[in-house]
Structures are given as structure tokens and as C-alpha cells.
Design a protein around this motif. Structure first.
Motif, PDB file in Angstrom:
ATOM      1  N   ASN A   1       0.820  -1.212   0.000  1.00  0.00           N
ATOM      2  CA  ASN A   1       0.000   0.000   0.000  1.00  0.00           C
ATOM      3  C   ASN A   1       0.853   1.259   0.000  1.00  0.00           C
ATOM      4  N   SER A   2       1.911   1.242   0.810  1.00  0.00           N
ATOM      5  CA  SER A   2       2.671   2.484   0.910  1.00  0.00           C
ATOM      6  C   SER A   2       3.612   2.675  -0.288  1.00  0.00           C
TER       7      SER A   2
ATOM      8  N   TYR B   1       3.048   1.388  -3.500  1.00  0.00           N
ATOM      9  CA  TYR B   1       2.391   1.428  -4.819  1.00  0.00           C
ATOM     10  C   TYR B   1       0.973   1.998  -4.793  1.00  0.00           C
ATOM     11  N   GLY B   2       0.536   2.441  -3.650  1.00  0.00           N
ATOM     12  CA  GLY B   2      -0.849   2.907  -3.546  1.00  0.00           C
ATOM     13  C   GLY B   2      -1.732   1.777  -3.047  1.00  0.00           C
ATOM     14  N   ASP B   3      -2.854   2.148  -2.437  1.00  0.00           N
ATOM     15  CA  ASP B   3      -3.704   1.141  -1.797  1.00  0.00           C
ATOM     16  C   ASP B   3      -4.133   0.058  -2.766  1.00  0.00           C
ATOM     17  N   TYR B   4      -3.974  -1.166  -2.317  1.00  0.00           N
ATOM     18  CA  TYR B   4      -4.400  -2.295  -3.128  1.00  0.00           C
ATOM     19  C   TYR B   4      -4.997  -3.355  -2.224  1.00  0.00           C
TER      20      TYR B   4
ATOM     21  N   ASP C   1       5.391   4.617 -12.731  1.00  0.00           N
ATOM     22  CA  ASP C   1       5.438   5.329 -11.448  1.00  0.00           C
ATOM     23  C   ASP C   1       6.034   4.490 -10.326  1.00  0.00           C
TER      24      ASP C   1
END
Ligand code: SF4
Ligand code: SF4
Ligand code: SF4
Ligand code: SF4
Lengths: 341, 330
Positions: free
Chosen positions: B291-292, B294-297, B315
Motif C-alpha cells: 500500500n505504501s 504502490y498505492g492502496d491495493y 510510477d
């Protein structure tokens, strides 16, 4: 018969520990567990330990021997250590009985000297079960929780612990403890036994019977269509076999250390896909056959080879720990251990 | 708290059997005691009426059973899914592990589940358990009836429930809930704040209790390999001997890596562990890091999503950045 006040338990343990190593159930984050006694450790109040006492005689893994390879020479190293005398305190009636089940396997000819060595150095102090649990069904196998076997049997009342030595070994230890124990009569113990027997009568599984199972019943149960349904949810994890005091299967393997071989023995489980795998493959192809093996072994094969003795002692551990709640009681009820028989 | 009654589920199952929507029903069979229910497939109406059960101990995740229960049969199976099960359901579909066509899924709202194992560690000699609203009455053999608040008996994983919302179903019984703010990473943060030595000691202590029964792996809906490397005698890392504590750590760390990005945080592994090892904390650490970085998954939130760690985007943080960001909490 001797007795000691419960407030003097630390003194008792320290006195026993002076004669030999002492192991007793203590509470841990993962439930009660046999641990070596040390100052400050207190006896668990739990009815039974999560793992059984078989670990002391048949450890989960043990080094049998080493091979050291140097050039073309192979040196054999006997890794056995001389076993010291030890005392197992607080073993329940079911677990004491489990030693007999294991003895018949490991002490039959040719004797397993690793097992024998540990067995001979142990002194068993058992404890009657003041508060049996709903999962207990030792009575089904003729075990009396009010009268366990052992070298010394203990009974616990609200404030005292009573000792009844049953063997020469037990008497000797009890004599050595005479300065901290006092003489006692049977009365309190008889009362305690009566209370326990009354409680045993209240257990929900008290009427489970072994009639119908036993020696020579292989043909009768082997192809029962119910095995399919009974085994269908089984994960094959083997937790039931690992916590079981009487499960005795093992594997022997060689571990390549890079400069030699460690030959070790470790618990195996009939629930596993590679159990008794041979060059021709695994004889039990699906979980149905593996599952069936565990219960047939306890209820039919073992008694067939051991004068009718069942290799379940009704400790209830598999009832408590199976992730999907399948167990020997459900199997017995489904296949015909009639409750009303 | 029980949101839906046994009768509601039973009637739904009977209805779907009768109108031919399904041929078989995956449910729970009653046990000896109220807490020891067993997953079972019911083949007909009579079997259902006799033994079908639904109570607050029906916590096991059914999704993994769909692999074996849809293989080698054309029959259609009814499965009841709690919200957490529905994430595993989607994840398994993403991985093409069962045939969606052979399953009819009914979503069941969940007010949290109890654990028989935990209850029995709190209360001796349980003879019966009944749940009435937010109260639980535990009958005992020798100590009379005891009363508890449902909350206090709630199983560990349900205390940190991530979602009351179903992400997969054909039909829903009752009302759906919301994705929750679960605080499920609080404990992970506590571990991150430890020094490496403290953290090592923590995991050493926990994992040294492992008896290598592999129940955690066997129950895990993300562990679906036909032949696990730890069951393969030729792998050199076969389970069997809990030979030393290093072995156990290897097993757990390898497993955690293998399910990273696929673990839905269903909590089954910790639920089944007979040795009370908090395995979910290992997996949550991975989830939190993913999550931190690559973004929340959330694995299983939808079918067909690609976990960030098997997906390349421009990104993505460079390895050096990842090390930087992960600094002190690796
Ligand atoms: S089969 Fe179950 S109840 Fe019987 S001795 Fe083994 S663990 Fe105990
Ligand atoms: S009966 Fe239960 S404990 Fe034993 S292997 Fe099957 S799932 Fe595991
Ligand atoms: S379930 Fe627990 S004891 Fe069994 S292998 Fe997994 S962590 Fe180890
Ligand atoms: S690792 Fe544990 S929490 Fe994750 S999917 Fe597997 S069983 Fe569920």
C-alpha cells in the motif's frame, strides 16, 4: 499416602528438582505446555497440555546418527547422549495410558533403543482430573480419570496435594520427599475420587462405546460409504496426529549438511500426501484413504495387532484442535459406536 | 452478533435446490457441541433439513473448497459467502482456480464470528453456547451458566474486520455493509517501531512454537499449488522435521512472500494455527508495504486485478527509493 499443602508446591518442586530434572505443565501464550521447572514457574491449572507428553519419549525430531565424509572415508558418529533421569509431573490418566500404547510399538522386538532409553529414565507422577472437559472420553477406552496409573498418583483438593506411590521407583522418590510431606489417610482422597466420578457421569461423551470396533473388523469398515463424507472437509494438515498422544508414525531422513549427513527421525502423519511413499508411489491416493487410515489404525488395525487394545485414549486433543472440527468421536458415531449399546 | 438466522439460510438453500438453480449446497454440518461445526456438502433436501447449521462459530472461509468441489463435476454448487470470504472468492477467480459457472454464491451479512478454540481457553468444560443479540450465554458442565458480551468473545480476526461489504455474490441475503476502517495495521506499526533485534526476538519467540503441521498453508485460499514445495521430497526443504528454528522461519517467510499481493487478509492462517502464532502479522506487513509503495491495493476487491508487485508501471518506486521508504521498518 502422603500429602503436602498446596502453598508448599514451590518447595515440593524444588525438592524433586534436586533429585532429577523435573518437567511440569505451565501456562504459556499458546496454552499449557510441559516445561522444565525453575524457580518461579508455577503449575498450570489447565486440564491438559496442548501437545501431549509423548514428546518426552518420542520427540518430534531427533538426530539418530551422523555421517562424516572425508575423501573416500565415511565416519559413523553415534549422536546419542546418555539420558538423565527425569520426572514428569502432572500427567493425566489418558496420557499415562498413551505410554502403554506407544510401548507396544517401540518396545516390541526389535526394540527402539532411543525410545527405551528415555522411557527407562522417566518417573511419572500423574494427577487425577478434578474437572474433566466436555471433549474428554477416556472412559470409552476403560480409563478411569479418578484413578490414573503412574509411579506416583496425585490428588488435588482445595488446599492439599495427596501422593499415592504405586511402584518401587515412586516409593523411593516419595521417601526422599518425606521431610516436606506429611502422613495422610485415605479419606480426603476417597472423597475426591467420588467427586471426580460424579463429574465423569456428567460428560456429554460418557456413553460413547467402542463396541463394534476392534480386532478383525477391517472388512466391515474399510469400504463404508461414509468415509467420503467424513473426510470431505479434511485439510490434510495433520494437526490431529501431531497433538495426539498415541500417534506414533515417523519418517527417517538424511539431511545433507554439505560435509556429511545428518540422519534424523521426525514425526510423520498418515494425513500427508507423501506418507509411506514408495517407489511405486503413494498407496493412499486421496485424502479419503489417508483420513481413513488414521481412524482405522486407532480403532481396528492397532487393536488387531495388540490384543484388542485401542490406540485412542480419549484425551480430546483432536476434538479441540482440528481446524474443521472433524474427529474420532464423529467418526465413531457415524460408523457405529452405538451410544446406547 | 448473528445477522441472519439458520432458517433464513436453510430456506434459501431449499428454494434454490427446488427451483433447480443449484444441485448441491456447501454449508456447515452440526457438531457434537455448538462450537464444533464442520464444512460439508449437502446433496439433497433431507440431508439439509437434518444437519444444516448456521451459527456464530461458522467462521471458516468456504472459498478454497470451491476448487475441489467444482472439479470433476458438472453439478452446480451453492456457497454462502461472508464478506471476507467474498474477497478470497474473487482472488481465486482472478487466478482461474475454479469455474464460476458451476457456483451460485449467496452473500451473508456477518456480525463477526466467535472461535470455539478461543472460547474453550477462556471457559472450562463448555457444554453449550447460545447467542442472543449482543449477549452470549455459555453453559458449563460444572460452573453453571456464564454470560458474556459478544464483543469480548469476538474472534481476533473479526476485531479487525476490514469489510462488511461483499465484493462478489449472485444474490444477497439482507443488507450489505461498508468497507471498514479496521485499524488492522496498528499491530504491524508496533512491530515496525521495534529495533531489529527486538523484532527478531519477537518473531523467533512466535515462530519457534511452530510444529510444522502446515495447517496455515492447507487452509489458505492463496496457497493452492497442486504440490507445495514443502511437500516435495526432492526440494531439499520438505517440511517434516521442525529441525531447527531457522527452518521454521524459512517456511513462514517463503510462504509470506508467495502469497504477497494475493493474500486478502482473510485471517484463516491465524485462526487455524494450533500454536497461536500470529501469522496474519507477517502478511499484513506485506500488505501495508505494498500500500505504501504502490498505492492502496486490496487483493480480491475485484476479479482480474493485477497485484502491484506483478505489474509494472512507470510510477513504480525505484528499488533505492523503496529501500529508503522502507528504512527502519524492513
Ligand atoms: S485420537 Fe484424538 S482423542 Fe484419541 S488419543 Fe488421539 S488426540 Fe486424543
Ligand atoms: S482431521 Fe482435522 S486436524 Fe486432522 S488432518 Fe484433517 S483437518 Fe487436519
Ligand atoms: S498452522 Fe501454526 S503450527 Fe502449523 S505450520 Fe502453520 S504456523 Fe506452524
Ligand atoms: S495468508 Fe492467511 S490471511 Fe492471507 S489469504 Fe492465506 S490464510 Fe488468508
Amino acid at each position: 499416602m502422603r500429602k503436602i499443602s498446596l502453598s508448599k508446591l514451590p518447595e515440593l518442586f524444588s525438592a524433586i528438582a534436586k533429585t532429577s530434572a523435573l518437567y511440569l505443565p505451565v501456562d504459556t501464550k499458546a496454552g499449557a505446555k510441559f516445561e522444565a521447572w525453575a524457580v518461579g514457574k508455577t503449575l498450570s491449572n489447565a486440564l491438559n497440555t496442548v501437545r501431549s507428553a509423548k514428546d518426552f519419549f518420542f520427540p518430534q525430531t531427533e538426530n539418530l546418527m551422523d555421517f562424516k565424509v572425508e575423501g573416500k572415508n565415511i565416519e559413523l558418529i553415534d549422536t546419542r547422549k546418555e539420558c538423565e533421569d527425569f520426572v514428569l509431573f502432572g500427567v493425566r490418566a489418558c496420557d499415562v495410558k498413551s505410554f502403554e500404547v506407544l510401548d507396544r510399538v517401540f518396545l516390541a522386538e526389535p526394540q527402539d533403543t532411543y525410545y527405551k532409553n528415555r522411557r527407562e529414565h522417566a518417573l511419572i507422577i500423574s494427577t487425577a482430573c478434578n474437572k474433566p472437559q466436555e471433549t474428554c472420553f477416556c472412559g470409552t477406552f476403560g480409563i478411569d480419570a479418578a484413578e490414573p496409573s503412574g509411579d506416583i498418583v496425585t490428588y488435588r483438593t482445595d488446599d492439599e496435594l495427596f501422593f499415592d506411590a504405586k511402584t518401587e521407583k515412586g516409593k523411593k522418590l516419595l521417601d526422599a520427599l518425606s521431610s516436606i510431606t506429611e502422613e495422610a489417610d485415605e479419606k480426603a482422597v476417597d472423597q475426591q475420587k467420588a467427586l471426580i466420578r460424579e463429574r465423569l457421569q456428567k460428560l456429554p461423551l460418557k456413553d460413547l462405546k467402542t463396541e463394534g470396533f476392534g480386532s478383525g473388523k477391517t472388512a466391515e469398515f474399510f469400504d463404508d460409504p461414509q468415509w467420503k463424507e467424513l473426510s470431505s472437509a479434511c485439510l490434510g494438515c495433520g494437526t490431529c496426529t501431531f497433538v495426539c498422544p498415541t500417534c506414533q508414525c515417523y519418517d527417517i531422513k538424511d539431511f545433507d549438511t554439505g560435509h556429511g549427513i545428518k540422519r534424523f527421525r521426525c514425526w510423520d502423519s498418515c494425513m500427508y500426501s507423501d506418507f509411506t511413499k514408495m517407489s511405486a508411489g503413494q498407496p493412499r491416493l486421496t485424502q479419503l484413504e489417508r483420513f481413513r487410515q488414521r481412524f482405522m489404525h486407532k480403532l481396528v488395525y492397532y487393536p488387531t495387532n495388540n490384543d484388542g487394545l485401542f490406540s485412542c485414549v480419549g484425551c480430546g486433543r483432536c476434538l479441540a484442535k482440528c481446524p474443521i472440527n472433524m474427529n474420532i468421536v464423529k467418526v465413531m458415531k457415524a460408523l457405529g459406536g452405538r451410544e446406547d449399546a | 452478533m448473528q445477522e441472519v438466522t439458520r432458517d433464513a439460510l436453510l430456506n434459501k438453500a431449499l428454494e434454490l435446490l427446488k427451483n433447480g438453480t443449484v444441485d448441491r449446497v456447501l454449508g456447515y454440518r452440526v457438531g457434537e457441541f455448538s462450537y464444533d461445526v464442520t464444512p460439508a456438502v449437502f446433496e439433497n433436501e433431507d440431508a439439509l433439513k437434518k444437519d444444516f447449521c448456521w451459527n456464530s462459530f461458522c467462521g471458516a472461509n468456504f472459498s478454497k473448497y470451491l476448487i475441489s468441489e467444482t472439479a470433476k463435476t458438472e453439478k452446480k454448487l451453492l456457497v454462502f459467502l461472508k464478506p471476507c470470504d467474498s474477497y478470497s472468492f474473487n482472488q481465486l477467480l482472478t487466478e482461474h482456480r475454479f469455474d464460476r459457472e458451476k457456483v451460485y454464491a449467496v452473500g451473508v451479512p456477518c456480525g463477526g464470528m466467535l472461535s470455539g478454540k478461543d472460547l474453550r481457553e477462556k471457559v472450562e468444560s463448555v457444554s453449550d453456547v447460545s447467542v442472543n443479540g449482543d449477549k452470549v450465554t455459555v453453559k458449563t458442565l460444572f460452573d453453571g451458566d456464564l454470560e458474556f458480551d459478544f464483543e469480548t468473545l469476538l474472534s481476533d480476526r473479526c476485531k479487525n474486520c476490514k469489510s462488511k461489504k461483499h465484493v462478489a455474490y449472485d444474490e444477497l441475503l439482507g443488507e450489505d455493509g461498508e468497507v471498514l476502517d479496521s485499524h488492522r495495521f496498528d499491530e504491524v506499526e508496533r512491530l515496525e517501531q521495534m529495533t531489529p533485534d527486538e523484532r527478531f526476538a519477537f518473531w523467533q519467540g512466535e515462530l519457534s512454537r511452530c510444529i510444522r503441521c502446515n495447517a496455515c498453508r492447507d487452509v489458505c485460499p492463496a496457497c493452492t499449488c497442486e504440490k507445495c514445495v514443502f511437500d516435495n521430497p526432492n526440494s531439499g526443504v520438505q517440511n517434516k522435521a521442525a529441525a531447527d528454528s531457522f527452518e521454521e522461519k524459512m517456511f513462514h517467510i517463503i510462504r509470506a512472500f508467495h502469497v504477497a499481493g494475493r493474500c486478502t487478509d482473510c485471517g484463516e492462517c491465524s485462526r487455524v494455527c494450533p500454536q497461536h502464532i500470529p501469522l496474519h502479522l507477517l502478511n499484513r506487513k506485506f500488505i501495508k508495504d505494498i500500500n505504501s509503495f504502490y498505492g492502496d491495493y486490496q487483493a480480491g476487491a475485484e476479479v482480474g486485478s493485477r497485484a502491484p508487485i506483478v505489474n509494472y508501471t512507470t510510477d513504480d518506486p525505484e528499488p533505492s527509493e523503496a529501500v529508503e521508504r522502507g528504512h527502519g521498518n524492513a
